[in-house]
Motif scaffolding. Structure first.
Motif, PDB file in Angstrom:
ATOM      1  N   ASP A 121       1.034  -1.169   0.019  1.00 60.55           N
ATOM      2  CA  ASP A 121      -0.007  -0.237  -0.011  1.00 60.55           C
ATOM      3  C   ASP A 121       0.735   1.154  -0.026  1.00 60.55           C
ATOM      4  O   ASP A 121       1.682   1.404   0.872  1.00 60.55           O
ATOM      5  N   ARG A 122       0.752   2.053  -1.107  1.00 58.77           N
ATOM      6  CA  ARG A 122       1.118   3.305  -0.920  1.00 58.77           C
ATOM      7  C   ARG A 122       0.348   4.335  -0.798  1.00 58.77           C
ATOM      8  O   ARG A 122       0.673   5.556  -0.291  1.00 58.77           O
ATOM      9  N   GLY A 123      -1.041   3.949  -1.060  1.00 53.70           N
ATOM     10  CA  GLY A 123      -2.060   5.165  -0.939  1.00 53.70           C
ATOM     11  C   GLY A 123      -2.628   5.389  -2.317  1.00 53.70           C
ATOM     12  O   GLY A 123      -2.236   5.120  -3.268  1.00 53.70           O
ATOM     13  N   PRO A 124      -3.546   6.442  -2.254  1.00 59.20           N
ATOM     14  CA  PRO A 124      -3.660   7.036  -0.869  1.00 59.20           C
ATOM     15  C   PRO A 124      -5.006   5.980  -0.170  1.00 59.20           C
ATOM     16  O   PRO A 124      -5.772   5.307  -0.952  1.00 59.20           O
ATOM     17  N   VAL A 125      -5.045   6.176   1.065  1.00 65.35           N
ATOM     18  CA  VAL A 125      -5.911   5.225   1.936  1.00 65.35           C
ATOM     19  C   VAL A 125      -6.967   6.379   2.258  1.00 65.35           C
ATOM     20  O   VAL A 125      -6.807   7.681   2.698  1.00 65.35           O
ATOM     21  N   THR A 126      -8.193   6.297   2.013  1.00 67.98           N
ATOM     22  CA  THR A 126      -9.293   7.419   2.082  1.00 67.98           C
ATOM     23  C   THR A 126     -10.147   7.065   3.197  1.00 67.98           C
ATOM     24  O   THR A 126     -10.237   5.963   3.610  1.00 67.98           O
ATOM     25  N   LEU A 127     -10.999   7.939   3.655  1.00 64.15           N
ATOM     26  CA  LEU A 127     -11.935   7.604   4.704  1.00 64.15           C
ATOM     27  C   LEU A 127     -12.980   6.790   4.338  1.00 64.15           C
ATOM     28  O   LEU A 127     -13.951   6.263   5.224  1.00 64.15           O
ATOM     29  N   ASP A 128     -13.278   6.424   3.042  1.00 60.49           N
ATOM     30  CA  ASP A 128     -14.148   5.563   2.649  1.00 60.49           C
ATOM     31  C   ASP A 128     -13.362   4.039   2.662  1.00 60.49           C
ATOM     32  O   ASP A 128     -14.229   3.117   2.562  1.00 60.49           O
ATOM     33  N   ASP A 129     -12.302   3.877   2.987  1.00 57.07           N
ATOM     34  CA  ASP A 129     -11.645   2.536   3.169  1.00 57.07           C
ATOM     35  C   ASP A 129     -11.460   2.261   4.376  1.00 57.07           C
ATOM     36  O   ASP A 129     -10.587   2.326   5.135  1.00 57.07           O
ATOM     37  N   ALA A 130     -12.817   1.827   4.823  1.00 54.60           N
ATOM     38  CA  ALA A 130     -12.630   1.621   6.344  1.00 54.60           C
ATOM     39  C   ALA A 130     -12.080   0.369   7.127  1.00 54.60           C
ATOM     40  O   ALA A 130     -12.150  -0.224   8.081  1.00 54.60           O
ATOM     41  N   ASP A 131     -11.620  -0.821   5.875  1.00 53.60           N
ATOM     42  CA  ASP A 131     -10.916  -1.672   6.353  1.00 53.60           C
ATOM     43  C   ASP A 131      -9.265  -1.626   6.197  1.00 53.60           C
ATOM     44  O   ASP A 131      -8.830  -2.577   6.710  1.00 53.60           O
ATOM     45  N   ARG A 132      -8.707  -0.695   5.932  1.00 56.94           N
ATOM     46  CA  ARG A 132      -7.317  -0.227   5.944  1.00 56.94           C
ATOM     47  C   ARG A 132      -7.104   0.865   6.839  1.00 56.94           C
ATOM     48  O   ARG A 132      -6.933   1.743   6.445  1.00 56.94           O
ATOM     49  N   LEU A 133      -7.090   0.188   8.230  1.00 59.34           N
ATOM     50  CA  LEU A 133      -6.837   1.159   9.339  1.00 59.34           C
ATOM     51  C   LEU A 133      -5.572   1.524   9.634  1.00 59.34           C
ATOM     52  O   LEU A 133      -4.741   0.638   9.696  1.00 59.34           O
ATOM     53  N   TRP A 134      -5.460   2.470  10.217  1.00 58.18           N
ATOM     54  CA  TRP A 134      -4.133   2.899  10.826  1.00 58.18           C
ATOM     55  C   TRP A 134      -4.686   3.647  12.189  1.00 58.18           C
ATOM     56  O   TRP A 134      -5.185   4.904  12.172  1.00 58.18           O
ATOM     57  N   ALA A 135      -3.941   3.180  13.212  1.00 62.61           N
ATOM     58  CA  ALA A 135      -4.380   3.760  14.573  1.00 62.61           C
ATOM     59  C   ALA A 135      -3.549   5.264  14.982  1.00 62.61           C
ATOM     60  O   ALA A 135      -3.919   5.906  15.788  1.00 62.61           O
ATOM     61  N   GLY A 136      -2.542   5.532  14.292  1.00 61.40           N
ATOM     62  CA  GLY A 136      -1.912   6.772  14.535  1.00 61.40           C
ATOM     63  C   GLY A 136      -0.830   6.581  15.569  1.00 61.40           C
ATOM     64  O   GLY A 136      -0.405   7.592  16.094  1.00 61.40           O
TER      65      GLY A 136
END
Length: 878
Positions: A121-136
């Motif tokens: 995954d290089r991105g982008p990961v969008t807010l619609d992609d709720a299965d590729r989560l990152w906790a911060g």
């Protein structure tokens, strides 16, 4: 173009490590990076080829001086970058395709949630992609305008999860940078989170900050995006999961728990029921019990699960606010114990329903016969923050051998007890889950077990029963071997060991082996003393005491010419598989005897009976770990009628004749030889340290010195009045750490040369220390009874800031204890000094309590344990 702002300047070496890694970036130039150290104690990086600015805070540095289009990253002191950490950013900049938010991958331990963002995954990961989560968990690199718009809470660096959440809400998603970062901080979802010191702010501060964000976002027409809901659920669940059952960290008092519940409900109000219910699926993957807890925490008084028979009358469906949360056909029945006698097959376990526990009737269907299975009352509780949420019904099925002989299948049927006008009660065979070594069968395809002259095979919703002739056994083993040989390395090695077992079984059949073990690397407990006595008996049985070959006790055994069974050797494994009795001071015999990762492949071969000789007394409520379902203990050897009373409670599941007052074997070696030494020996706390593994000590908890536990006992060993008293009366004090806290021995210091601090592995041994001490100070440790057995005084220190991690039982320290109870340091020292002035003599009142407590006060405890083993075998053989 990038401003790197480092917080935590008080940690000078950590700051320098971060600066060195920045200087080592392949993309570093002063034109590209502005490096800012935040705090009042800046580190001087004069030796580094790096330009560094300093500021008291984020707001104290004028980011306006940065060029237009600048990006900002807030990082903790000690974080280190790989050289290529920003190469992707500058490549995107050169291509004119900069993302509005970037995250770094982790170079060490990764959040479990973060694994949903794969390497490709290089991105982008969008807010619609709720299965590729990152906790911060890693720093977020964001444009200056985004950073400025974030809340002050997010910009302080104290909550990187919050900064990430606010950033992606503003940017709509993120891209992944190349390279990696390594943080010195322990991630909050670390697998072994028990090693962390949890503060009220970790619970309440987190919720306060996130509730403010969620309520602000939820007020917008679209509400909180599913991405944000799932990240919040993940982070909130961590705060709960570390406090489930006996893992309660005791970090929150009653008022704080009420505040936590209120804040959690407010936060969950921004999360849909669909998201909570769906959290059982990946990427969150919650236990169903946690989902039920979250639904109840959200709806509180309005939480009202509804159960109905479905339209075709074949199933029961439970809904919450119209959302399906459970089907009876999907409920599992956990089997913990399978056992057999000459006359019957015994099956014990529990029903893993979350919403129907009080509306089900359970039966065992054997062939065409139904056997009712009422709730047996054994421990099966689920609690959070020490508060009981529910208990599941438990059962014990006793299936006559004659009934089994005519059956081809065993099913466990749950019947919904509420009838409706349209449908009668419906019965559903439950799916099975074989969850413990004592279950004999496992969820491994092909697993089987021979019992009562029948071959039993595990199936998803039942147990197949068939003939157990030689041909049928061979076919069953060949099926299992094919399954194992086609698997991974662990399975293939298990297949090989099974073959070795069957090849050597004819020879072992004519041997008789008993296994004894204490802590594999410490020894010196009840099992060693019981072993010494049993090994001297000429009864044709081979006695085996298990030790790690490289441990200090193993050296002692060699010097004494005393044989032992080296841990994890092939001989050890084979003798354990062929053992008829195991004398254990700690449960989980399979795990402690070299079957930790592969026990599920050998359950049918475990033929041993467990004689539990314990290492501490069962006076407090330990039903969560010592109940009959834990390991199917055949005998519980105890020292007092108080223990018999405790263990006779239905929550333990023992029959009265399974509890024997033998006394502890190690008491046989106790002989008082006081040397004017005092012994301070408190027990451990589950919320600070994990239990010791079989063959290694636990790691160091970096935050241990901040705990009340450390401060309380460090205060005692540094009390000036105590030091003067020791000097005046000619005594010394030994602080003996519990094995589970022994990795912290170097954290303690005393200013008196009359105080020494010892870890058990470095001590001369419990027997010698107990014998040579004049007086003991403890909180709840079981060694108090060894000491009282010799009629020597005990003082109890029950400081309110460090409560025990178990519930109190029949034994009252005030009414039955062997000495005074102090709740503060000065009272403890006052009482101790009084004893020193009286040459540490035990008052008559406490001597009377000693006499009333112990069933036996002789040196025949090991003999009684040995005889209990033989009596058990005679009973089993008829």
């Amino acid at each position: 173009m990038i401003a790197l702002m480092i917080h935590g300047a008080e940690h000078r070496e950590a700051v320098l490590a971060t600066l060195r890694s920045i200087a080592g970036l392949s993309s570093y130039t002063p034109e590209r990076f502005t490096v800012v150290v935040l705090g009042d104690a800046p580190a001087d990086p004069a030796a580094l080829p790096l330009e560094v600015a300093y500021a008291a805070s984020v707001d104290g540095f004028d980011l306006g001086t940065a060029a237009d289009g600048a990006y900002v990253e807030l990082i903790p002191a000690g974080l280190e970058y790989s050289p290529d950490a920003f190469d992707v950013f500058f490549a995107d900049a050169a291509a004119g395709s900069l993302a509005r938010c970037y995250i770094h991958r982790e170079g060490a331990y990764a959040y479990r949630l973060n694994r949903t963002v794969g390497r490709e995954d290089r991105g982008p990961v969008t807010l619609d992609d709720a299965d590729r989560l990152w906790a911060g968990s890693t720093p977020a690199l964001v444009p200056l305008d985004v950073f400025r718009a974030c809340s002050s809470d997010a910009r302080t660096g104290g909550d990187p999860n919050l900064l990430f959440a606010e950033a992606i809400l503003a940017t709509g998603g993120f891209s992944v940078l190349g390279g990696k970062v390594t943080s010195p901080q322990q991630h909050e979802d670390a697998l072994y989170g028990e090693q962390r010191l949890f503060t009220p702010d970790w619970y309440l501060g987190f919720l306060t900050r996130w509730v403010a964000l969620l309520e602000r976002v939820a007020a917008q027409p679209a509400g909180a995006p599913p991405y944000l809901q799932r990240v919040f659920l993940y982070l909130a669940q961590l705060r709960l999961q570390y406090n489930v059952d006996r893992h309660n960290k005791n970090a929150l008092d009653e008022a704080q728990l009420a505040e936590f519940a209120e804040l959690l409900a407010r936060g969950l109000a921004a999360v849909s029921d669909e998201e909570i219910i769906g959290a059982v699926r990946k990427p969150l993957g919650y236990r169903r019990s946690m989902v039920a807890y979250l639904l109840k925490a959200k709806h509180r008084a309005a939480f009202s699960p509804r159960a109905e028979i479905d339209a075709d009358g074949r199933d029961v469906v439970v809904t919450v606010n119209g959302h399906e949360v459970e089907r009876l056909s999907e409920v599992r029945l956990a089997i913990d114990v399978m056992d057999s006698t000459r006359d019957e097959l015994i099956v014990s376990g529990l029903v893993q329903s979350l919403y129907l526990t009080d509306r089900l009737a359970l039966t065992a269907r054997v062939g065409g016969t139904d056997l009712p299975l009422p709730d047996s009352g054994v421990y099966s509780e689920f609690s959070v923050f020490g508060e009981l949420q529910r208990r599941q019904p438990t059962f014990t099925a006793r299936i006559p051998r004659s009934l089994l002989a005519a059956a081809d299948r065993i099913e466990f049927v749950a019947t919904f007890t509420e009838k409706t006008a349209a449908h009668a009660s419906t019965g559903v065979p439950l799916r099975l889950n074989f969850r413990r070594p004592s279950a004999k069968l496992s969820d491994v395809p092909g697993s089987y077990w021979i019992a009562c002259g029948r071959l039993l095979r595990a199936q998803p919703s039942g147990i197949a029963v068939g003939p157990a002739g030689a041909l049928q056994r061979l076919k069953a083993e060949l099926r299992l071997q094919r399954r194992l040989l086609g698997g991974e390395r662990v399975e293939r090695s298990a297949a090989l060991l099974r073959l070795v077992y069957f090849a050597t079984r004819p020879w072992y059949r004519f041997k008789r082996d008993w296994i004894y073990y204490d802590r594999i690397i410490l020894a010196g407990d009840n099992a060693e003393y019981a072993y010494d006595y049993a090994a001297a008996q000429r009864d044709g049985i081979r006695k085996n005491y298990v030790l790690a070959a490289d441990s200090a006790p193993a050296t002692r055994f060699r010097e004494q010419g005393k044989p032992f069974l080296p841990h994890k050797t092939l001989t050890h494994r084979l003798r354990f598989l062929n053992a008829e009795l195991v004398f254990a001071t700690h449960l989980k015999p399979a795990t402690r005897n070299a079957f930790s990762w592969n026990e599920q492949f050998f359950r049918d071969l475990f033929g041993y009976r467990v004689v539990y000789i314990n290492h501490g007394l069962v006076l407090d409520d330990l039903s969560y770990s010592l109940n009959k379902h834990a390991e199917n203990q055949s005998r519980m050897c105890v020292v007092s009628h108080f223990e018999t009373e405790t263990l006779s409670d239905p929550s333990y599941g023992f029959a009265r004749d399974e509890i024997i007052e033998t006394g502890f074997a190690r008491y046989d070696g106790l002989e008082s030889r006081p040397t004017r030494d005092l012994l301070l020996a408190p027990t451990w706390r589950y919320y600070l340290n994990r239990p010791q593994d079989a063959d290694r000590l636990q790691g160091h908890n970096e935050e241990f010195t901040e705990s009340d536990y450390f401060k309380v006992y460090n205060g005692v060993i540094n009390n000036p009045r105590l030091h003067r008293g020791l000097e005046e009366h000619g005594y010394t004090l030994t602080y003996l750490l519990h094995p589970n806290t022994s990795s912290h021995v170097d954290d303690y210091r005393s200013s008196s040369d009359r105080v020494r601090i010892l870890a058990p592995q470095n001590s001369p041994g419990y027997e010698r220390m107990l014998s040579e001490s004049d007086l003991m100070i403890t909180d709840y440790s079981g060694v108090q009874f060894d000491f009282a057995y010799m009629t020597k005084p005990v003082l109890y220190y029950h400081h309110p800031s460090i409560p025990p991690h178990y519930r109190r039982g029949a034994f009252s320290y005030e009414e039955h204890g062997f000495g005074e109870v102090a709740t503060d340091e000065e009272t403890l020292v006052d009482t101790l000094l009084d004893y020193l002035a009286q040459e540490c003599r035990m008052p008559e009142a406490y001597r009377a309590r000693v006499d009333a407590f112990f069933t036996h006060r002789d040196r025949d405890n090991s003999k009684r344990i040995y005889e209990a083993g033989h009596a058990l075998l005679r009973e089993r053989s008829g």
